[in-house]
Motif scaffolding. Sequence first.
Motif, short mmCIF file in Angstrom:
data_model
loop_
_atom_site.label_atom_id
_atom_site.label_comp_id
_atom_site.label_asym_id
_atom_site.label_seq_id
_atom_site.Cartn_x
_atom_site.Cartn_y
_atom_site.Cartn_z
N LEU A 290 0.84 -1.19 0.00
CA LEU A 290 0.00 0.00 0.00
C LEU A 290 0.88 1.24 0.00
O LEU A 290 1.81 1.36 0.80
CB LEU A 290 -0.92 0.00 1.22
N THR A 291 0.60 2.17 -0.90
CA THR A 291 1.36 3.42 -0.98
C THR A 291 0.52 4.56 -0.42
O THR A 291 -0.70 4.50 -0.41
CB THR A 291 1.76 3.72 -2.43
N GLY A 292 1.20 5.59 0.06
CA GLY A 292 0.49 6.66 0.72
C GLY A 292 -0.20 6.19 1.98
O GLY A 292 -1.21 6.75 2.41
N TYR A 293 0.37 5.12 2.58
CA TYR A 293 -0.24 4.53 3.77
C TYR A 293 -0.20 5.52 4.92
O TYR A 293 0.76 6.27 5.09
CB TYR A 293 0.49 3.25 4.16
N VAL A 294 -1.25 5.53 5.70
CA VAL A 294 -1.35 6.42 6.85
C VAL A 294 -1.31 5.55 8.10
O VAL A 294 -2.20 4.72 8.30
CB VAL A 294 -2.67 7.21 6.82
N PRO A 295 -0.31 5.70 8.97
CA PRO A 295 0.80 6.65 8.90
C PRO A 295 1.93 6.18 7.99
O PRO A 295 2.03 5.00 7.69
CB PRO A 295 1.28 6.72 10.36
N ASN A 296 2.77 7.11 7.58
CA ASN A 296 3.84 6.85 6.63
C ASN A 296 5.02 6.19 7.34
O ASN A 296 5.59 6.77 8.25
CB ASN A 296 4.29 8.18 6.01
N PRO A 297 5.42 4.96 6.93
CA PRO A 297 6.52 4.28 7.63
C PRO A 297 7.85 5.01 7.54
O PRO A 297 8.69 4.89 8.42
CB PRO A 297 6.59 2.92 6.93
N ALA A 298 8.06 5.81 6.49
CA ALA A 298 9.33 6.50 6.33
C ALA A 298 9.49 7.65 7.31
O ALA A 298 10.58 8.18 7.49
CB ALA A 298 9.46 7.03 4.90
N GLU A 299 8.40 8.07 7.97
CA GLU A 299 8.46 9.22 8.87
C GLU A 299 8.51 8.83 10.34
O GLU A 299 8.43 9.68 11.21
CB GLU A 299 7.24 10.12 8.62
#
Length: 260
Positions: free
Chosen positions: A73-82
């Motif tokens: 899933l892209t644009g997943y909330v919350p963003n794992p990269a943050e």
Amino acid sequence: MHYRAIFALLLLTFSLAGAQDIPIYTVSYGDITFSFRGTVATGVDVAEEADGVNVSPFAMFPAESPAYTLFTLTGYVPNPAEDLNRDRFHAPEIRVYRIEDVMSGALDDATYASEVELLRELLETRPALDTLEHLPFLPLIPGVQTLHTRGHYLENDSIFGIAYLTHRADRAGLILEGRVLHTFQGISKDGRYYIASWLSVDSGVLPVEFSYKSDVDAIMENYDLYRNARIIALNDQPADAFYPPLPDLDAIFESFAISD
């Protein structure tokens, strides 16, 4: 390692639903279709992974795996990269294995097959999930299930399975925000597929970090009490208060359809 020839087109469409016009995205790939709300993600990537090494960039360690179709899933909330806690663990993934591949024993490792058999037994006998010591979890990754809670059964015309919250660690680890996962483990009713997911959630009731070693030492000395307190907190939190909301994550798998 071998590769399968796949002739399938990924189709992603969306519609608007509800008073707030929240988009609903529908994924169609081969004989698999499912949907998710814009409260969860805004897109999806798909890949075909051959049997052998699990090369997911978010996995803690590579591990052997049967072949599978990977939906990220892209644009997943919350963003794992943050989020540092989340980034150490997993991308928001849904994996679809062919049960024939899992049960073939091609990897000389019966553990994948054991998880499938355990899930089949649970779906036949329907025990209360939160009373069990261990629940099925694929893919296999290093570590143990340090907790599981809010377990329940999900079923539609195409699949049936279980959904629950879990936390995994290579030892008795700190239970922090961003490290708790919503997972679905299910089987298609035609017996062809095993569906497995890991989707991180924010609970709103767990700490982000511990700053003092003395706190960690005290927790490890009384870990069962610590874990049980975290389970109670997760159970007391309303399902809609999680981020993403737990009903929206369940709805992904309630929407799953497998065509003939």
